[in-house]
Write a protein that holds these residues in place. Sequence first.
Motif, PDB file in Angstrom:
ATOM      1  N   SER A  76       0.861  -1.189   0.000  1.00  0.00           N
ATOM      2  CA  SER A  76       0.000   0.000   0.000  1.00  0.00           C
ATOM      3  C   SER A  76       0.891   1.232   0.000  1.00  0.00           C
ATOM      4  O   SER A  76       2.090   1.156   0.284  1.00  0.00           O
ATOM      5  N   HIS A  77       0.287   2.362  -0.317  1.00  0.00           N
ATOM      6  CA  HIS A  77       1.036   3.626  -0.285  1.00  0.00           C
ATOM      7  C   HIS A  77       0.095   4.721   0.205  1.00  0.00           C
ATOM      8  O   HIS A  77      -1.035   4.855  -0.294  1.00  0.00           O
ATOM      9  N   ASP A  78       0.555   5.454   1.195  1.00  0.00           N
ATOM     10  CA  ASP A  78      -0.284   6.485   1.813  1.00  0.00           C
ATOM     11  C   ASP A  78      -1.640   5.922   2.225  1.00  0.00           C
ATOM     12  O   ASP A  78      -2.684   6.577   2.098  1.00  0.00           O
ATOM     13  N   GLY A  79      -1.606   4.687   2.737  1.00  0.00           N
ATOM     14  CA  GLY A  79      -2.809   4.072   3.290  1.00  0.00           C
ATOM     15  C   GLY A  79      -3.750   3.445   2.272  1.00  0.00           C
ATOM     16  O   GLY A  79      -4.818   2.969   2.650  1.00  0.00           O
ATOM     17  N   GLU A  80      -3.353   3.421   0.989  1.00  0.00           N
ATOM     18  CA  GLU A  80      -4.242   2.862  -0.023  1.00  0.00           C
ATOM     19  C   GLU A  80      -3.543   1.796  -0.854  1.00  0.00           C
ATOM     20  O   GLU A  80      -2.352   1.903  -1.159  1.00  0.00           O
ATOM     21  N   ASP A  86      -8.879   1.087   0.883  1.00  0.00           N
ATOM     22  CA  ASP A  86      -8.332   1.452   2.184  1.00  0.00           C
ATOM     23  C   ASP A  86      -7.576   0.255   2.760  1.00  0.00           C
ATOM     24  O   ASP A  86      -8.177  -0.776   3.074  1.00  0.00           O
ATOM     25  N   ARG A 218       5.532   0.199  -5.720  1.00  0.00           N
ATOM     26  CA  ARG A 218       4.438   1.181  -5.684  1.00  0.00           C
ATOM     27  C   ARG A 218       3.847   1.410  -7.071  1.00  0.00           C
ATOM     28  O   ARG A 218       2.620   1.365  -7.250  1.00  0.00           O
ATOM     29  N   GLU A 223      -0.219   1.513  -8.126  1.00  0.00           N
ATOM     30  CA  GLU A 223      -0.719   2.477  -9.106  1.00  0.00           C
ATOM     31  C   GLU A 223      -1.234   1.838 -10.394  1.00  0.00           C
ATOM     32  O   GLU A 223      -2.108   2.401 -11.053  1.00  0.00           O
TER      33      GLU A 223
END
Length: 270
Positions: A76-80, A86, A218, A223
Amino acid sequence: MSDALLDAVLGGVDVVDLGRQLRVGMPQSPNHPQFWHTLPRRHGDMVRADGGSAANDMITTGTHVGTHIDALAHVSHDGEMFGGVDAMAAGVGGKYDELGVHTIAPMMRRGVLLDVPAVLGVDVCEGGYEITVADLESAAEHAGVEVGEGDVVLIRSGWGSLFADGAPYVGGPSGVPGIGEAGAQWLAERRVHAAGADTIAFERLAPGGGHALLPAHRVLLVESGIYIIEALDLEQLAARRRYEFTFVLIPLNIYGATGSPVRPLAVTSA
């Protein structure tokens, strides 16, 4: 009615095993539980009245040990996670319903090998070397292939030749070669289905840096929704100069898991 695929198989196929043998003590990322195999029952522990005996096994393992595939739930990245899921909420209950490894369909796709050492004129890329976009494009040109949408792209650095050495393969002090963020963007722009490498973390690890930064994970997993396959054995494939093939991979159907050990195959006509 004749089936074209069955006819091709009956006509003869050549199979190259791209998976590592699972052994106790094999090199792995220090971030994951190790593989362990034992025999709870050996021949002779119990003997039937007719003289028959059976042995059995027990294994424990992390899902990111040996040759394995990363599910989209792995990073995950920045919580996503991928698709804006989430990450914290998704892990409630101890499994990832949406992006777990059970959501990865069995793969039978066009596979492409990009042999980077072959175009660099070396046997093995140096530890910590970042495989550039120019390297990837040169390797594709050398192979006479064009990376396309839906492909599985396997990137050889030559580092896999160190697997039997153990700690040098993990590459803590030396670092490990691999693509960086730019290389991952190059793959994402081509909308590949999955990407793999012969190293422990797929992407470049800086000397002494460990797994502190993983930008390619990431870009691909979070993404772009592109799966990552790690710790492949690409030496035989490269030696045979098999740059285009049918790639076969089936993850274990573990509900909600973040990854799975796999035994991928490169299949061509005999």
